[in-house]
Design an enzyme around this catalytic site. Sequence first.
Site, PDB file in Angstrom:
ATOM      1  CG  HIS A 137      29.667  76.287  64.488  1.00  0.00           C
ATOM      2  ND1 HIS A 137      30.795  76.600  63.770  1.00  0.00           N
ATOM      3  CD2 HIS A 137      29.510  74.946  64.381  1.00  0.00           C
ATOM      4  CE1 HIS A 137      31.301  75.483  63.243  1.00  0.00           C
ATOM      5  NE2 HIS A 137      30.534  74.467  63.600  1.00  0.00           N
ATOM      6  CB  CYS A 138      24.732  76.024  61.141  1.00  0.00           C
ATOM      7  SG  CYS A 138      23.434  74.894  60.585  1.00  0.00           S
TER       8      CYS A 138
END
Length: 365
Positions: free
Chosen positions: A187-188
């Site tokens: 998850h960026c």
Amino acid sequence: MKNCEYQQIDPRALAASPPPSQTRTGKRAQRPRRKWEVFPGKNRFFCDGRFILARQSGVLPLTLGLIVVTCGLFFAFDCPFLVKHLTVFIPVIGGLLFMFVILSLLRTSFTDPGILPRATPDEAADIERQIDTSGSSSYRPPPRTKEILINQQVVKLKYCFTCKTFRPPRTSHCSLCDNCVERFDHHCPWVGNCVGKRNYRFFYSFIISLSFLTSFIFGCVITHITLRSQAGKSFVQAIQESPASVVELVICFFSIWSILGLSGFHTYLVASNLTTNEDIKGSWSSKRVAEESGNPYSYNSIVTNCCVTLCGPMPPSLIDRRGFLPNDEAIPAVSASEMPLPPFVAKSDPHMEENCQDFALSCTE
């Protein structure tokens, strides 16, 4: 005294007729609802479900702001001098890189990363009956797994208690988005979305193009200041004539190292057909698996791994976020014109009038 007559209302008709508030609610619920309106994950949708974004996407405007501000200063203060003293292709190359970076970032942020739909109530009940052997409805069974063979290697499928299904290979549940994402990488927060099977190629193109853009601006700004200082001026005077170049140097200097490192790391992952999640956990390292076994998803060829990861066909979205809800899941709507009026049934009692008169006289005494 006039004869008293009355008609009795059928109780079944009273039970079938809804109150006026429910009638107004039914009118409002006539509009068909799309699936994104009741999506259980922690996501936000735009343009009637066409674009998806994580609910916690506050860093994305910062990413866009840094890129736009840095490039804006470069085009406004550095490009005119470089075009005059070097070549006109410098703003052309910078503009193409800038457009590619922005396009890749938006595609990464607003694309479904590969979210898997949650099991329907019937599917969830069937799966939980298979794994829950205690017979108690309040019992939460421990994590269960299934084993499958991929390239003659055993791979375990874990059961997700949130999505009520067994996760396919390389799938993981994101705690921030509350979704199971196929080929989950990470998850960026910088792009405001998960990175998975459907948007990894856009994420990789974003960081690679951003590396080229940052290096290009960094080199052009140094060239600009160097040319000014060589024209009979000191380094301090050159900076005073172009203070915006100092801002660009600071931003590029502190960001280029992390961007280049990230690009190199993901180039290694693409060449090995690995994900960040698998690399961090060491899923296929020699410490966790036998020495003769390795990554079952690798094709043992760097070119093939790169082509499969980056150039393969784009898989379709599985959540059908713009589809309409089935009729059995939508709120039932009944219009006033279709609602039957309660019928009145006449009371067939031969002594009805006499009883009514006796009752009226007793009330007047």
